[in-house]
Design an enzyme around this catalytic site. Structure first.
Site, short mmCIF file in Angstrom:
data_model
loop_
_atom_site.label_atom_id
_atom_site.label_comp_id
_atom_site.label_asym_id
_atom_site.label_seq_id
_atom_site.Cartn_x
_atom_site.Cartn_y
_atom_site.Cartn_z
N ASP A 16 0.83 -1.21 0.00
CA ASP A 16 0.00 0.00 0.00
C ASP A 16 0.86 1.26 0.00
O ASP A 16 0.58 2.22 -0.70
CB ASP A 16 -0.93 0.00 1.21
CG ASP A 16 -2.08 -0.99 1.04
OD1 ASP A 16 -2.35 -1.37 -0.12
OD2 ASP A 16 -2.68 -1.38 2.05
N GLU A 95 -19.01 -1.18 5.47
CA GLU A 95 -18.94 -2.64 5.42
C GLU A 95 -17.53 -3.09 5.77
O GLU A 95 -16.57 -2.43 5.38
CB GLU A 95 -19.23 -3.15 3.99
CG GLU A 95 -20.55 -2.72 3.42
CD GLU A 95 -20.69 -3.16 1.95
OE1 GLU A 95 -19.85 -3.96 1.48
OE2 GLU A 95 -21.63 -2.69 1.30
N LYS A 97 -14.19 -4.74 5.12
CA LYS A 97 -13.51 -5.13 3.89
C LYS A 97 -12.91 -6.51 4.14
O LYS A 97 -11.94 -6.66 4.88
CB LYS A 97 -12.42 -4.12 3.53
CG LYS A 97 -11.78 -4.38 2.19
CD LYS A 97 -10.94 -3.18 1.77
CE LYS A 97 -10.38 -3.33 0.37
NZ LYS A 97 -9.51 -4.47 0.20
S1 IVH Z 1 -16.75 -3.05 -3.05
C1 IVH Z 1 -16.74 -1.12 -7.10
N1 IVH Z 1 -17.04 -4.16 -0.66
O1 IVH Z 1 -11.83 -5.30 -1.89
C2 IVH Z 1 -16.77 -1.76 -5.76
N2 IVH Z 1 -15.15 -4.73 -1.93
O2 IVH Z 1 -9.91 -3.32 -2.87
C3 IVH Z 1 -15.64 -2.62 -5.55
N3 IVH Z 1 -13.69 -6.32 -0.84
O3 IVH Z 1 -12.01 -6.17 -5.26
C4 IVH Z 1 -15.54 -3.33 -4.31
N4 IVH Z 1 -14.86 -6.59 0.99
O4 IVH Z 1 -12.45 -8.01 -3.55
C5 IVH Z 1 -16.30 -4.06 -1.76
N5 IVH Z 1 -17.44 -5.04 1.43
C6 IVH Z 1 -16.68 -4.97 0.34
C7 IVH Z 1 -15.50 -5.70 0.20
C8 IVH Z 1 -14.76 -5.54 -0.95
C9 IVH Z 1 -13.77 -6.95 0.34
C10 IVH Z 1 -12.58 -6.47 -1.79
C11 IVH Z 1 -13.04 -6.78 -3.18
C12 IVH Z 1 -12.48 -5.70 -4.05
C13 IVH Z 1 -11.37 -5.17 -3.19
C14 IVH Z 1 -11.07 -3.73 -3.52
#
Ligand code: IVH
Length: 672
Positions: A16, A95, A97
């Protein structure tokens, strides 16, 4: 590169940080953005083995925020972009992650038709067969309100408890274990055989969608509720929040519970709730403007360094490992931390007995961040890095890079052939194609012979046939051996009792002595005895022998030092002597040695050369390791004289220096 294997080489936090720096540089100097910049890519290109799937809607990535304040900036940008009035609230959904891998599940007519990984964001891998084995992924949705076409997007992950159990199982089976739950999930999903995936405890959290034939809701929150109602697992910690205070509260609560959750969470994803606003906000390059990932800092804890252990790798590198009083960092018990190398210990001044801050950044091996100096026990002394290998007692050295004059960070054991830590790797090299080339003796067989005490050093290999004949080995009773394979192996061993010098040298696995250098040494010294004698004489870097050694074209101080060090080590000498009692090293034929007649010699050209210019002859001689001088002196080794040679030739004769005509010279170099 970071994405390509399920075994990252740097921590998520380091990645990062590098990404952030790259992004900052690119923002200031857009001209410098390379075509292969990570900012232009969203994950890895599809790996071979699975069919490709083009996503109907791209699977985007997320921009990062590293503090609550940066989430505030994100909301400010949104207000400005949408031109919102001061009292208009921006409702967001928070949410967890999930640290897994994203998946796109395409349903048509209520049935799962394709499951694809993210891949590069536009094209992923078809993992449908594997995904169908995951119990938490619905095969069919009967609900009347489920759209005809609906792509569910979410995260495939493995629960920590399941991960621990899986690793225990793999270890019991003697299989490779996974470094962390994410790698375990990725590795399990990418199996060729779906039945293997079925046996792996994979789970799903749905967090979004791709192509949808008809949107049933107007907000992200309501969509998540629908997903839940349709039977998709949705994370229970999602929340709808309106104020900055709520954002800070949510962050603190999740961060506090992070270690207690049964799945890895690497941050929070904040998403604008109103879908019409999401549509207006759109995306910039690879990330939507309506969402942001707030990363958690690396998890840290303090503990005590009980000991510093030196591990010796297969290639002889000495790696210090801190043995820690067990401590829980982010839900995982940590007892070891890598200290990387000698300089790193010095830089951080880690001492046995110190209290240290350890961090588990995402996954990789825990690291020591710093020493808590106030808690250093009295009498703790700086760590003295050993100069001998803790496994075999041989000298361990740090090479000096002659170009930079700097010491290599890694200290290496010089006892390659006798060091138990390295021997399997060394023996494998010893019998490899370009070395002794013994067919039927692979790593597996070598490891078994080693385990049974039958092969402890290279010479032992050549004792196997006699011992087999004497009935000592009982190979036929062992797994993997049949009469034929035993006979073949013994014949292969016997066939290598005579070996050319260059292969012999290469087989010893001396550092910096690859095939080319081994050939060069063989040509220059002709016999193993000559070489050993020369290396003995060259121990003193001020000696004539040393100067001669490095005068050979292609042999510099690095190779010379490696050779001298190797043969200086009594253990290595013993191993070589032992080997020489079993095999005959063929000397290099005279013609082949011609080059050595030139290498290191001082040559003077005089008179006219018919077949080449003077400079051509000079270049050729230098290529073969000779020095070309302009005048004849006591130090001249050879004079090449053509027609018209005068005083130089006369002087050479006076001094008794060898003189060749052009034809003889050409014979000499052509055989080189
Ligand atoms: S939203 C356009 N929500 O994080 C929206 N991603 O760094 C894209 N991920 O590729 C993602 N938890 O694999 C979203 N609650 C969550 C998530 C999540 C894990 C991962 C996902 C994405 C990556 C982005």
């Amino acid at each position: 590169y970071y994405y390509l294997e399920d075994a990252p080489r740097i921590s998520d936090a380091e990645y990062d940080a590098l990404r952030a720096r790259n992004d900052a540089i690119e923002a200031r100097f857009p001209d410098l953005v390379r075509a292969d910049s990570p900012s232009r890519r969203v994950g890895a290109p599809p790996a071979s083995g699975f069919a490709k799937v083009v996503h109907a809607e791209p699977m985007l990535s997320l921009a990062n925020a590293f503090s609550v304040a940066e989430v505030g900036d994100f909301l400010e940008r949104i207000r400005r972009f949408l031109g919102l009035g001061e009292d208009e609230p921006v409702v967001v959904v928070g949410e967890p992650k999930i640290d897994g891998l994203s998946i796109s599940l395409r349903y048509e007519g209520g049935r799962l038709v394709v499951a694809a990984t993210r891949g590069d964001g536009y094209e992923g891998e078809d993992v449908t067969a594997n995904v169908r084995t995951i119990a938490e992924v619905p095969e069919a949705i009967a609900a009347a309100d489920f759209p005809t076409v609906f792509e569910v997007r979410g995260e495939i992950y493995m629960r920590r408890s399941d991960f621990t159990a899986l690793n225990a199982r793999l270890e019991a089976e003697g299989a490779k274990t996974f470094a962390n739950p994410r790698n375990a999930a990725a590795g399990s999903l990418r199996q060729k055989d779906p039945e293997v995936t079925r046996a792996r405890p994979l789970a799903l959290f749905a967090w979004g969608w791709g192509e949808v034939s008809a949107m049933p809701e107007r907000t992200h929150w309501q969509m998540l509720q629908r997903l839940k109602a349709w039977g998709f697992p949705v994370n229970p910690r999602i929340e709808r929040i309106t104020e900055m205070a709520g954002i800070a509260r949510y962050y603190e609560a999740l961060e506090a519970d992070r270690a207690l959750l049964d799945y890895d969470v690497d941050g929070i994803v904040w998403k604008v709730d109103r879908l019409d606003w999401q549509a207006r906000l759109g995306a910039v390059s690879r990330a939507p403007r309506w969402a942001i990932a707030q990363k958690f800092p690396a998890e840290k804890a303090t503990t005590i360094v009980r000991d510093i252990e030196i591990q010796v790798g297969r290639t002889g590198a000495l790696t210090p490992v801190a043995k820690l009083a067990p401590v829980t960092v982010g839900g995982v018990v940590v007892q070891n931390a890598s200290l990387h190398n000698e300089d790193e210990i010095k830089r951080k001044d880690v001492r046995i007995g110190d209290t240290v801050v350890v961090q588990r950044a995402g996954d990789v091996i825990p690291q020591i961040v710093e020493v808590v100096l106030e808690r250093r026990p009295k009498g703790a002394r700086p760590f003295a890095f050993p100069t001998r290998c803790p496994v075999c007692g041989s000298l361990a050295v740090r090479e000096v890079n002659p170009k930079t004059g700097r010491e290599d960070a890694v200290r290496r054991c010089t006892g390659g052939l006798i060091c138990p830590a390295q021997i399997i790797e060394r023996l494998r090299h010893f019998v490899s194609r370009s070395a002794f080339d013994i067919e039927g003796l692979g790593e597996k067989q070598i490891a078994a012979f080693w385990r049974d005490g039958l092969v402890r050093r290279p010479g032992d290999i050549f004792r196997l046939p006699a011992r087999q004949r004497a009935g000592e080995l009982k190979l036929e009773e062992k797994e993997g051996w049949g009469a034929k394979s035993i006979a073949n192996l013994m014949a292969a061993i016997e066939a290598r009792r005579r070996i050319p010098l260059d292969r012999f040298l290469y087989a010893l696995g001396i550092r910096h002595v690859g095939e080319t250098t081994a050939r060069l040494l063989a040509k220059s010294f002709g016999t193993i005895e000559n070489l050993i004698a020369a290396l003995e004489a060259a121990r003193d870097p001020d000696s004539e022998a040393y100067r001669e050694l490095i005068a050979i074209d292609g042999i510099g101080p690095v190779v010379a030092d490696a050779l001298v060090t190797f043969f200086e080590e009594p253990h290595n000498r013993e191993v070589v002597e032992d080997l020489l009692s079993e095999v005959t090293v063929e000397p290099v034929r005279e013609e082949e040695r011609a080059a050595s007649a030139i290498a290191g010699k001082t040559i003077v050209f005089t008179g006219t050369l018919e077949h080449m210019t003077r400079s051509e002859a000079k270049a050729q001689a230098e290529r073969l390791g000779a020095k070309v001088a302009g005048s004849v002196s006591k130090r001249t080794d050879l004079v090449v004289a053509g027609p018209g040679a005068g005083s130089k030739l006369k002087k050479a004769r006076e001094l008794g220096i060898e003189v060749l005509d052009e034809a003889a010279w050409r014979v000499l170099i052509e055989s080189a």
